[in-house]
Design an enzyme around this catalytic site. Structure first.
Site, short mmCIF file in Angstrom:
data_model
loop_
_atom_site.label_atom_id
_atom_site.label_comp_id
_atom_site.label_asym_id
_atom_site.label_seq_id
_atom_site.Cartn_x
_atom_site.Cartn_y
_atom_site.Cartn_z
N ASP A 130 -3.33 6.46 11.59
CA ASP A 130 -2.41 5.93 10.58
C ASP A 130 -1.11 6.72 10.64
OD1 ASP A 130 -1.03 5.03 8.39
OD2 ASP A 130 -2.57 5.52 6.91
N SER A 172 0.82 -1.22 0.00
CA SER A 172 0.00 0.00 0.00
C SER A 172 0.85 1.27 0.00
CB SER A 172 -0.95 0.01 1.21
OG SER A 172 -0.22 -0.08 2.43
N HIS A 202 1.28 5.43 6.41
CA HIS A 202 1.14 6.04 5.09
C HIS A 202 1.36 7.55 5.19
CE1 HIS A 202 -1.23 2.26 4.92
NE2 HIS A 202 -0.61 2.15 3.75
#
Length: 534
Positions: free
Chosen positions: A506, A255, A509
Site C-alpha cells: 500500500d 478511504s 494510504h
C-alpha cells in the site's frame, strides 16, 4: 409587695478606676486585630483570588453531571442509508451554535495577538515577530505550495514546544498568526516524536498500523513540516476541543478521508476518550467535555451514484451523475460546522460518467467503440469537485466552513498499484534529486484546483471555503506509506523476490502515526483562523 421607686431616688453607682482600665485595653486589642486582618486582605486582592477559582475549574467534572449536556443524538431515528463499497455511511443532522468564543481579555497573553488583513476567501500571509520567545509565528492560510520543497539533514531537530500554563479557554492567545507565510518549506527531523503511538489509539485501522504490522524503521514518524519563514504549531488536543465546543467536524470522502479522520481521533484520544455513538452504518465520536462531535461519512466520488441501468450502460456498473452532488451527505450538512472533503482516487476505478442526463464517458468500461468518449476520468474528477463545492457554496442555509484537502499523492514507483508499483525500502523523505514525478497526481491536482476556483466564482452563501493544498509538499513523503507492512500476517513478504518483483503493498494510504497527522495540524489552524475572523 412591690414598691415603686422613683428614678430620682436611685443612688448613682461609682466604678472604681481599676475596673475601667482593663475594659479599655480589651477594646483596643480587638480593634488592632481587625486592622491587621484588613491589611492582610489588601495584600491579596479579592479579584485575583476569584480569577484563580474560575480559571482553575475543571470543566469536564461539571459536564460529567448527567443533566449538564443533552445527548445531541437523543431521540433520533435510524438512518436509512445503505452501504456503499463495503463502507458504512454515517449521517447526523444536529445543528449547533457556531458563534466564536469571546476572547478572555483578563488573561495574560502568551504571544502577541496580531490582526489579520484578510480577504473574503484567501488570506495573504505575512511574517510577524513573537514576543517572549524565539519560535516563529505559525503559518497563515491559504496553504498552497508554489515552489519545490527540499528535505534537510536528518540530524536537524525542532526544539520541543514549550508547555504553557495560561488559561486554555483563551484560544486566541496561544497561537498567534498573521499574514506573510505560506507552506513553502521543508521536512525536518523532530526528536520529540509523534503526538500518539500505534498502541495508544484503539481506533487505528490495522492496515495503517505500520509499527504493529512489523515495520522495522520508525523515523518516518518524526519528520515535521517546517515552513521557511514561520512555524506550524504542534496540535494541542485540549485547545482544539475548546475551539470546537458544541460543534461538529465531518470528514467526508474516500478511504483517505478515513485515514485523516482516524488521525484526528488518535490525537484527541490522548486528552479525552470519546463516546462512540456510531453503529455499523454511522461513525460518530462524541467528546463530552466540550460537546464536540467527530463524524465520518463515506462518499467515494462525492457525486450522486447509482448501480441502476442507464441508457446503454447495464445494471451493476456504477453510474456517476457528475452534475449532481451526493445527497447522502449534502442533505445533512446543516448538522456540520466544519467539513473536510477528500476525493480523487476512486476515479481510477470502474464507473460510467453521466452529464446532463447523457453518458459522456467511462473508466475501465466502454462497450461501444463506435461512440466517442467526451470526457476521461481526469476531466470527470474536475467536474465532480466543482459540482460538490457549488452545492455547498450555494446552499441557502449553510454557514459552516468547508476545507477541500487537495489530492493525496501516492508513491507507486515502477508501476501502478496492480502492475508492480512499489514504495518498499523508503525510510526518509525524498531529496530534490530523488523525487519521482507522478504525472497522474499532477494533472489530478490541476483539475481539482481549477474546479475549486470555478466553484468559488459561483459561491453565494456566507459559508467559508478553503483549499488546503498539500499535494506538492507530501509528494516528498514516499516513506510515509505502509508499503508491504499492511497486515499482521507474520509470513507476509516484505522484500523483493529473486526476480526483482515487489511484494503486494500500500503506497497510497499513510502510516499512523505519520505524515497524515500534519494534515490535522493544518486543519486546526484553518479552523482557528476562520472562527476568529468571524
Amino acid at each position: 409587695m412591690m414598691t415603686l421607686v422613683s428614678t430620682k431616688q436611685v443612688p448613682k453607682t461609682v466604678y472604681p478606676k481599676t475596673t475601667f482600665l482593663p475594659i479599655v485595653a480589651l477594646v483596643g486589642g480587638v480593634a488592632l486585630f481587625f486592622i491587621l486582618v484588613s491589611m492582610s486582605l489588601v495584600s491579596q486582592p479579592v479579584g485575583s483570588t476569584l480569577h484563580g477559582y474560575f480559571s482553575g475549574v475543571d470543566s469536564s467534572k461539571k459536564i460529567d453531571e448527567p443533566n449538564d449536556i443533552a445527548n445531541p443524538f437523543e431521540n433520533r431515528g435510524e438512518s436509512n442509508l445503505t452501504d456503499v463499497g463495503g463502507h458504512e455511511n454515517e449521517v447526523i443532522s444536529h445543528h449547533r451554535d457556531s458563534k466564536p468564543r469571546e476572547n478572555n481579555r483578563h488573561s495574560e497573553p502568551q504571544e502577541k495577538n496580531e490582526t489579520l488583513d484578510s480577504k473574503a476567501e484567501k488570506v495573504q500571509p505575512k511574517v510577524a515577530k513573537e514576543e517572549g520567545g524565539n519560535r516563529s509565528p505559525p503559518l497563515d492560510i491559504e496553504f498552497q505550495v508554489n515552489a519545490p520543497v527540499s528535505s534537510k539533514s536528518t540530524q536537524t531537530e525542532l526544539k520541543k514546544n514549550e508547555e504553557t500554563s495560561a488559561d486554555t479557554n483563551n484560544l486566541n492567545q496561544s497561537i498567534v498568526v498573521d499574514s506573510g507565510c505560506d507552506l513553502n518549506g521543508s521536512w525536518i527531523y523532530d526528536s520529540t516524536g509523534p503526538l500518539y503511538t500505534n498502541n495508544s489509539c484503539p481506533v487505528l485501522t490495522q492496515m495503517q498500523n505500520c509499527q504493529g504490522n512489523g515495520r522495522p524503521d520508525k523515523d518516518y514518524e518524526n519528520w515535521r513540516w517546517k515552513p521557511t519563514q514561520c512555524d506550524l504549531p504542534r496540535f494541542d488536543p485540549k485547545k482544539f476541543l475548546q475551539l470546537m465546543k458544541g460543534k461538529t467536524l465531518a470528514f467526508i470522502g474516500d478511504s483517505v478521508a478515513r485515514n485523516q479522520m482516524e488521525s484526528m481521533l488518535c490525537i484527541l484520544w490522548q486528552f479525552e476518550v470519546p463516546k462512540n455513538q456510531g453503529n455499523k452504518r454511522m461513525q460518530r465520536y462524541y467528546f463530552r467535555s466540550t460537546s464536540t462531535m467527530i463524524v465520518r461519512i463515506w462518499s467515494s466520488w462525492l457525486v450522486h451514484q447509482t448501480p441502476e441501468p442507464f441508457d446503454f450502460a447495464p445494471a451493476g456498473v456504477t453510474k456517476l451523475h457528475l452534475d449532481a452532488p451526493d445527497e447522502v451527505f449534502v442533505e445533512h450538512i446543516m448538522g456540520f460546522d466544519v467539513i473536510v472533503l477528500s476525493s480523487g482516487h476512486w476515479f481510477a476505478k470502474q464507473s460510467v460518467y453521466i452529464l446532463n442526463n447523457e453518458i459522456v464517458g467511462g473508466q475501465l468500461w466502454w462497450p461501444d467503440n463506435s461512440k466517442q468518449k467526451k470526457i476521461d476520468n481526469i476531466e470527470a474528477f474536475g467536474i465532480s469537485v466543482e459540482t460538490i463545492l457549488i452545492a455547498i457554496g450555494t446552499h441557502p442555509n449553510y454557514t459552516g466552513l468547508t476545507i477541500l484537502r487537495s489530492f493525496s499523492p501516492d508513491h507507486y514507483e515502477g508501476g501502478a498499484w496492480n502492475t508492480g508499483g512499489s514504495c518498499t525500502g523508503k525510510v526518509k523523505p525524498a531529496l530534490e534529486g530523488e523525487l519521482v514525478e507522478n504525472v497522474f497526481t499532477n494533472i489530478m491536482h490541476e483539475k481539482q484546483v481549477k474546479g475549486f476556483n470555478r466553484a468559488m466564482e459561483k459561491k453565494k452563501n456566507k459559508s467559508g471555503m478553503k483549499l488546503m493544498d498539500i499535494t506538492e509538499a507530501f509528494s516528498y513523503r514516499h516513506d510515509g506509506h505502509p508499503g508491504p507492512y499492511r497486515s499482521l500476517d507474520p509470513n507476509k513478504i516484505t522484500t523483493r523476490g529473486p526476480d526483482g518483483r515487489p511484494p503486494p503493498q500500500d503506497c497510497l494510504h499513510w502510516c499512523m502515526p505519520g505524515p497524515v497527522d500534519t494534515w490535522n495540524e493544518l486543519v486546526f489552524e484553518i479552523i482557528r483562523r476562520e472562527f476568529r475572523n468571524r
